[in-house]
Write a protein that holds these residues in place. Sequence first.
Motif, PDB file in Angstrom:
ATOM      1  N   PRO A  29      97.239  63.219  -3.091  1.00 11.29           N
ATOM      2  CA  PRO A  29      96.915  62.431  -4.151  1.00 11.29           C
ATOM      3  C   PRO A  29      95.300  62.144  -4.099  1.00 11.29           C
ATOM      4  O   PRO A  29      94.875  61.642  -2.854  1.00 11.29           O
ATOM      5  N   ALA A  30      94.677  61.910  -5.115  1.00 16.19           N
ATOM      6  CA  ALA A  30      93.195  62.085  -5.235  1.00 16.19           C
ATOM      7  C   ALA A  30      92.683  60.649  -4.743  1.00 16.19           C
ATOM      8  O   ALA A  30      91.764  59.980  -4.298  1.00 16.19           O
ATOM      9  N   ALA A  31      93.660  59.419  -4.824  1.00 15.80           N
ATOM     10  CA  ALA A  31      93.517  58.081  -4.762  1.00 15.80           C
ATOM     11  C   ALA A  31      93.418  57.655  -3.459  1.00 15.80           C
ATOM     12  O   ALA A  31      92.901  56.453  -3.082  1.00 15.80           O
ATOM     13  N   LEU A  32      93.900  58.398  -2.505  1.00 13.42           N
ATOM     14  CA  LEU A  32      93.892  58.151  -1.020  1.00 13.42           C
ATOM     15  C   LEU A  32      92.504  57.959  -0.419  1.00 13.42           C
ATOM     16  O   LEU A  32      91.717  58.766  -0.727  1.00 13.42           O
ATOM     17  N   LYS A  33      92.236  56.990   0.405  1.00 14.35           N
ATOM     18  CA  LYS A  33      91.007  56.813   1.032  1.00 14.35           C
ATOM     19  C   LYS A  33      90.917  58.035   2.224  1.00 14.35           C
ATOM     20  O   LYS A  33      91.916  58.145   2.947  1.00 14.35           O
ATOM     21  N   ARG A  34      89.788  58.696   2.352  1.00 16.16           N
ATOM     22  CA  ARG A  34      89.756  59.697   3.346  1.00 16.16           C
ATOM     23  C   ARG A  34      89.630  58.915   4.879  1.00 16.16           C
ATOM     24  O   ARG A  34      88.831  57.797   4.973  1.00 16.16           O
ATOM     25  N   ALA A  35      90.237  59.629   5.874  1.00 13.20           N
ATOM     26  CA  ALA A  35      89.909  59.054   7.249  1.00 13.20           C
ATOM     27  C   ALA A  35      89.972  60.529   8.357  1.00 13.20           C
ATOM     28  O   ALA A  35      90.363  61.102   7.625  1.00 13.20           O
ATOM     29  N   ALA A  36      89.908  60.133   9.463  1.00 12.80           N
ATOM     30  CA  ALA A  36      89.926  61.326  10.518  1.00 12.80           C
ATOM     31  C   ALA A  36      90.240  60.790  11.661  1.00 12.80           C
ATOM     32  O   ALA A  36      89.994  59.868  12.055  1.00 12.80           O
ATOM     33  N   VAL A  37      91.050  61.569  12.591  1.00 10.49           N
ATOM     34  CA  VAL A  37      91.274  61.246  13.897  1.00 10.49           C
ATOM     35  C   VAL A  37      90.961  62.581  14.790  1.00 10.49           C
ATOM     36  O   VAL A  37      90.802  63.533  14.101  1.00 10.49           O
ATOM     37  N   GLY A  72      90.058  57.651  15.934  1.00  7.31           N
ATOM     38  CA  GLY A  72      89.642  57.759  14.636  1.00  7.31           C
ATOM     39  C   GLY A  72      89.470  56.758  13.877  1.00  7.31           C
ATOM     40  O   GLY A  72      89.399  55.714  14.248  1.00  7.31           O
ATOM     41  N   GLY A  73      89.125  57.070  12.307  1.00 10.38           N
ATOM     42  CA  GLY A  73      88.987  55.849  11.551  1.00 10.38           C
ATOM     43  C   GLY A  73      88.641  56.251  10.121  1.00 10.38           C
ATOM     44  O   GLY A  73      88.564  57.559  10.026  1.00 10.38           O
ATOM     45  N   ARG A  74      88.203  55.477   9.347  1.00  9.32           N
ATOM     46  CA  ARG A  74      87.958  55.785   7.882  1.00  9.32           C
ATOM     47  C   ARG A  74      86.591  56.448   8.021  1.00  9.32           C
ATOM     48  O   ARG A  74      85.709  56.180   8.576  1.00  9.32           O
ATOM     49  N   CYS A  75      86.638  57.553   6.851  1.00 15.88           N
ATOM     50  CA  CYS A  75      85.315  58.053   6.633  1.00 15.88           C
ATOM     51  C   CYS A  75      84.190  57.192   5.869  1.00 15.88           C
ATOM     52  O   CYS A  75      84.566  56.597   4.845  1.00 15.88           O
ATOM     53  N   ASP A  76      83.070  56.991   6.483  1.00 20.84           N
ATOM     54  CA  ASP A  76      81.999  56.389   5.796  1.00 20.84           C
ATOM     55  C   ASP A  76      81.620  57.406   4.349  1.00 20.84           C
ATOM     56  O   ASP A  76      81.821  58.390   4.320  1.00 20.84           O
ATOM     57  N   ALA A  77      80.831  56.542   3.618  1.00 20.65           N
ATOM     58  CA  ALA A  77      80.554  57.184   2.490  1.00 20.65           C
ATOM     59  C   ALA A  77      79.533  58.330   2.777  1.00 20.65           C
ATOM     60  O   ALA A  77      78.472  58.327   3.456  1.00 20.65           O
ATOM     61  N   GLN A  83      82.576  64.905  10.515  1.00 18.48           N
ATOM     62  CA  GLN A  83      81.526  64.016  10.959  1.00 18.48           C
ATOM     63  C   GLN A  83      82.058  62.754  11.366  1.00 18.48           C
ATOM     64  O   GLN A  83      81.775  61.814  12.461  1.00 18.48           O
ATOM     65  N   ALA A  84      83.033  62.244  10.488  1.00 19.37           N
ATOM     66  CA  ALA A  84      83.762  60.879  10.880  1.00 19.37           C
ATOM     67  C   ALA A  84      84.474  60.849  12.246  1.00 19.37           C
ATOM     68  O   ALA A  84      84.470  59.965  12.653  1.00 19.37           O
TER      69      ALA A  84
END
Length: 209
Positions: A29-37, A72-77, A83-84
């Motif tokens: 889903p496109a509405a999800l906020k990106r994050a990485a671990v 991990g955590g949320r991707c910054d703009a 990178q995150a």
Amino acid sequence: MMRPFDDATRRNIAAACAAFTRLPEDEAPAALKRAAVVIALTAASERDDTAFLLTLRASHLHAHRGQWALPGGRCDAGETPVQAALRELDEELGLRLTGAEVLGTLDDYPTRSGYLITPVVVWAADSAAIKPNPDEVASVHRIALATVERADAFDFVAIPESTRRVIRFHHQSSLIHAPTAALIYQFREVLAGRHTRVTELEQPVLAWK
């Protein structure tokens, strides 16, 4: 199976990650906020084996306090998930790695709380540099890969609130749930050469907010 922390193991894991075909990103889903671990591979402290790093989150954090988690955590703009992941690994554990240490990425996992998590596998050779940030991390633990490869390391349970099964990772006396358990499980499957999908594995109800 014992996996010595050496160049041969690094090559084998990199090859397993390279052979893994990720799900297309446009299926999420496109509405999800990106994050990485980060699945950060290092030497187990008690024996000559490869381990990954698992943290216990600080008890004073606003979200997911006191829970087991991969760094991990949320991707910054403007950040990519890789990178995150590398930034968060530095911020949480003091491990400053580059893209040269990235071995691969696994499937993005959509969470009930509105995030799309990308797992990034890295080789963290300098484990002596680990310095947990007390603002975020209560403790850091090395989990030998042999531990997650045991037949009884994971189980799957039904819950009345969902048609999907909840995955649980048995760690010492704790039960670790998705998303962390799902991502570790997929990594275990990738090591075995299996392209097992985990996006349909459920999180416990307490994580749905």
